[in-house]
Design a protein around this motif. Structure first.
Motif, PDB file in Angstrom:
ATOM      1  N   LEU A 178       6.572   2.060 -11.465  1.00 47.79           N
ATOM      2  CA  LEU A 178       6.969   3.114 -10.532  1.00 47.79           C
ATOM      3  C   LEU A 178       7.916   2.597  -9.457  1.00 47.79           C
ATOM      4  N   THR A 179       7.644   1.408  -8.938  1.00 52.77           N
ATOM      5  CA  THR A 179       8.377   0.935  -7.766  1.00 52.77           C
ATOM      6  C   THR A 179       9.537   0.001  -8.079  1.00 52.77           C
ATOM      7  N   ARG A 180       9.591  -0.588  -9.283  1.00 58.24           N
ATOM      8  CA  ARG A 180      10.593  -1.613  -9.535  1.00 58.24           C
ATOM      9  C   ARG A 180      11.561  -1.293 -10.674  1.00 58.24           C
ATOM     10  N   SER A 181      11.213  -0.346 -11.535  1.00 61.54           N
ATOM     11  CA  SER A 181      12.067  -0.103 -12.702  1.00 61.54           C
ATOM     12  C   SER A 181      13.227   0.826 -12.383  1.00 61.54           C
ATOM     13  N   MET A 182      14.259   0.778 -13.229  1.00 59.91           N
ATOM     14  CA  MET A 182      15.368   1.716 -13.169  1.00 59.91           C
ATOM     15  C   MET A 182      15.429   2.439 -14.505  1.00 59.91           C
ATOM     16  N   THR A 183      16.444   3.267 -14.708  1.00 65.08           N
ATOM     17  CA  THR A 183      16.525   4.072 -15.921  1.00 65.08           C
ATOM     18  C   THR A 183      16.490   3.220 -17.186  1.00 65.08           C
ATOM     19  N   SER A 184      17.146   2.069 -17.147  1.00 64.74           N
ATOM     20  CA  SER A 184      17.226   1.219 -18.330  1.00 64.74           C
ATOM     21  C   SER A 184      15.993   0.342 -18.520  1.00 64.74           C
ATOM     22  N   GLY A 185      15.020   0.410 -17.604  1.00 67.99           N
ATOM     23  CA  GLY A 185      13.799  -0.363 -17.730  1.00 67.99           C
ATOM     24  C   GLY A 185      13.563  -1.248 -16.523  1.00 67.99           C
ATOM     25  N   LEU A 186      12.680  -2.222 -16.688  1.00 65.36           N
ATOM     26  CA  LEU A 186      12.381  -3.177 -15.631  1.00 65.36           C
ATOM     27  C   LEU A 186      13.381  -4.318 -15.740  1.00 65.36           C
ATOM     28  N   VAL A 187      14.204  -4.503 -14.704  1.00 61.80           N
ATOM     29  CA  VAL A 187      15.325  -5.442 -14.763  1.00 61.80           C
ATOM     30  C   VAL A 187      15.064  -6.621 -13.824  1.00 61.80           C
ATOM     31  N   PRO A 188      14.596  -7.757 -14.357  1.00 59.30           N
ATOM     32  CA  PRO A 188      14.316  -8.926 -13.511  1.00 59.30           C
ATOM     33  C   PRO A 188      15.544  -9.372 -12.715  1.00 59.30           C
ATOM     34  N   THR A 230      15.171  11.589   1.187  1.00 60.86           N
ATOM     35  CA  THR A 230      14.329  10.715   1.989  1.00 60.86           C
ATOM     36  C   THR A 230      12.843  10.940   1.746  1.00 60.86           C
ATOM     37  N   ASN A 231      12.412  12.195   1.614  1.00 59.32           N
ATOM     38  CA  ASN A 231      10.980  12.437   1.425  1.00 59.32           C
ATOM     39  C   ASN A 231      10.484  11.891   0.078  1.00 59.32           C
ATOM     40  N   ASP A 232      11.329  11.916  -0.956  1.00 59.16           N
ATOM     41  CA  ASP A 232      10.944  11.342  -2.239  1.00 59.16           C
ATOM     42  C   ASP A 232      10.864   9.823  -2.156  1.00 59.16           C
ATOM     43  N   LEU A 233      11.782   9.213  -1.404  1.00 65.82           N
ATOM     44  CA  LEU A 233      11.738   7.770  -1.222  1.00 65.82           C
ATOM     45  C   LEU A 233      10.443   7.357  -0.525  1.00 65.82           C
ATOM     46  N   PHE A 234      10.034   8.151   0.464  1.00 63.43           N
ATOM     47  CA  PHE A 234       8.778   7.857   1.146  1.00 63.43           C
ATOM     48  C   PHE A 234       7.598   8.011   0.201  1.00 63.43           C
ATOM     49  N   GLY A 235       7.555   9.117  -0.531  1.00 66.74           N
ATOM     50  CA  GLY A 235       6.431   9.378  -1.419  1.00 66.74           C
ATOM     51  C   GLY A 235       6.273   8.332  -2.500  1.00 66.74           C
ATOM     52  N   ARG A 249       0.853  -1.189   0.000  1.00 70.01           N
ATOM     53  CA  ARG A 249       0.000   0.000   0.000  1.00 70.01           C
ATOM     54  C   ARG A 249       0.885   1.233   0.000  1.00 70.01           C
ATOM     55  N   LEU A 250       1.074   1.818  -1.167  1.00 68.27           N
ATOM     56  CA  LEU A 250       1.907   3.001  -1.291  1.00 68.27           C
ATOM     57  C   LEU A 250       1.149   4.235  -0.806  1.00 68.27           C
ATOM     58  N   PRO A 251       1.873   5.286  -0.409  1.00 68.29           N
ATOM     59  CA  PRO A 251       1.209   6.512   0.023  1.00 68.29           C
ATOM     60  C   PRO A 251       0.249   7.080  -1.019  1.00 68.29           C
ATOM     61  N   LEU A 252       0.494   6.836  -2.306  1.00 65.92           N
ATOM     62  CA  LEU A 252      -0.404   7.354  -3.331  1.00 65.92           C
ATOM     63  C   LEU A 252      -1.777   6.676  -3.266  1.00 65.92           C
ATOM     64  N   GLU A 253      -1.879   5.568  -2.518  1.00 65.32           N
ATOM     65  CA  GLU A 253      -3.161   4.886  -2.351  1.00 65.32           C
ATOM     66  C   GLU A 253      -3.862   5.264  -1.059  1.00 65.32           C
ATOM     67  N   LEU A 257       2.944  17.580   5.463  1.00 66.52           N
ATOM     68  CA  LEU A 257       2.878  16.911   4.172  1.00 66.52           C
ATOM     69  C   LEU A 257       1.693  17.423   3.375  1.00 66.52           C
ATOM     70  N   VAL A 258       1.933  17.801   2.132  1.00 69.04           N
ATOM     71  CA  VAL A 258       0.874  18.265   1.245  1.00 69.04           C
ATOM     72  C   VAL A 258       0.613  17.165   0.225  1.00 69.04           C
ATOM     73  N   PRO A 259      -0.445  16.378   0.386  1.00 64.99           N
ATOM     74  CA  PRO A 259      -0.662  15.198  -0.452  1.00 64.99           C
ATOM     75  C   PRO A 259      -0.636  15.463  -1.950  1.00 64.99           C
ATOM     76  N   ASP A 260      -1.359  16.473  -2.413  1.00 64.28           N
ATOM     77  CA  ASP A 260      -1.472  16.684  -3.853  1.00 64.28           C
ATOM     78  C   ASP A 260      -0.138  17.067  -4.485  1.00 64.28           C
ATOM     79  N   ASP A 261       0.761  17.661  -3.730  1.00 67.16           N
ATOM     80  CA  ASP A 261       2.035  18.103  -4.279  1.00 67.16           C
ATOM     81  C   ASP A 261       3.162  17.111  -4.036  1.00 67.16           C
ATOM     82  N   PHE A 262       2.852  16.039  -3.357  1.00 64.43           N
ATOM     83  CA  PHE A 262       3.941  15.164  -2.936  1.00 64.43           C
ATOM     84  C   PHE A 262       3.669  13.697  -3.241  1.00 64.43           C
ATOM     85  N   THR A 263       2.881  13.042  -2.419  1.00 65.73           N
ATOM     86  CA  THR A 263       2.727  11.595  -2.556  1.00 65.73           C
ATOM     87  C   THR A 263       1.969  11.173  -3.812  1.00 65.73           C
TER      88      THR A 263
END
Length: 220
Positions: free
Chosen positions: A147-157, A207-212, A89-93, A110-116
């Motif tokens: 959003l949560t698993r990919s890196m710059t080069s894509g989704l890397v199994p 840190t705040n971006d990692l949380f969001g 359950r991510l903060p965006l949910e 924390l300002v939800p609309d501008d952050f999470t």
């Protein structure tokens, strides 16, 4: 790679001293060593042919969504079937209402609309990947994985099974000449120890971006 029941088989080129397991004393799944690994050892090499996407966020999302929609016909079926991000359950949910007691309002300052919710809001806008279209369950699942698993080069199994810990990070990455990724040990890693990556490499994410984005706060 194929799996049967709850067993996921890792094939070369992943070091035999690496397995999927749970961090000691927890239910946190990740990559664990089964024997000592010296510093500067090549732990894994994921070639470009095994990376999903890698163009831009929207095209990566479309590729992930297409492969997921194919079900068992996709060569990535077992990989997506093994993914457990749908259970997080991510903060965006979280409840984003202004009502007192809502989850996000309990976090002072924390300002939800501008952050999470910044990623998913943009994603659904006319200028975003969905171009204002209504998000389906498959859209959201593909978005969440991207959003949560990919890196710059894509989704890397396999690479994306490493957990984050800046204080105990023990790996570093190098690109190969063909768009693939090498993961090497930064220090000596003892047997039974988690193999850690960082989701905020080179200070790209505070840190705040990692949380969001991921829903956790860095250990002190």
């Amino acid at each position: 790679t194929r799996h049967s029941s709850s067993t996921f088989v890792i094939c070369h080129p992943v070091d035999d001293r690496v397995t999927i397991g749970y961090e000691p004393g927890s239910n946190i799944r990740g990559m664990i060593t089964t024997a000592d690994i010296p510093a500067k050892t090549e732990i894994m090499h994921i070639p470009k042919s095994l990376i999903i996407g890698g163009v831009d966020w929207c095209q990566d999302f479309e590729t992930i969504k297409k492969e997921m929609d194919m079900g068992p016909l996709s060569k990535w079926f077992d990989y997506f079937d093994f993914d457990d991000s749908s259970g997080s359950r991510l903060p965006l949910e979280w409840d984003r209402s202004d009502e007192p007691g809502s989850a996000l309002r309990e976090l002072q300052g924390l300002v939800p609309d501008d952050f999470t919710h910044q990623h998913i809001d943009w994603f659904q806008e006319k200028a975003g990947c969905l171009a204002g279209k209504k998000m389906t369950d498959l859209d959201f699942q593909a978005f969440k994985i991207d959003l949560t698993r990919s890196m710059t080069s894509g989704l890397v199994p396999i690479y994306d099974l490493m957990n984050h810990h800046n204080g105990k990070i023990n790996t570093y990455i190098e690109d190969d000449d063909e768009g693939g990724v090498f993961v090497l040990s930064l220090v000596d890693i003892p047997a039974g120890f988690p193999i850690y990556n960082t989701y905020g490499r080179s200070g790209e994410k505070p840190t705040n971006d990692l949380f969001g984005q991921y829903g956790f706060v860095e250990d002190y």
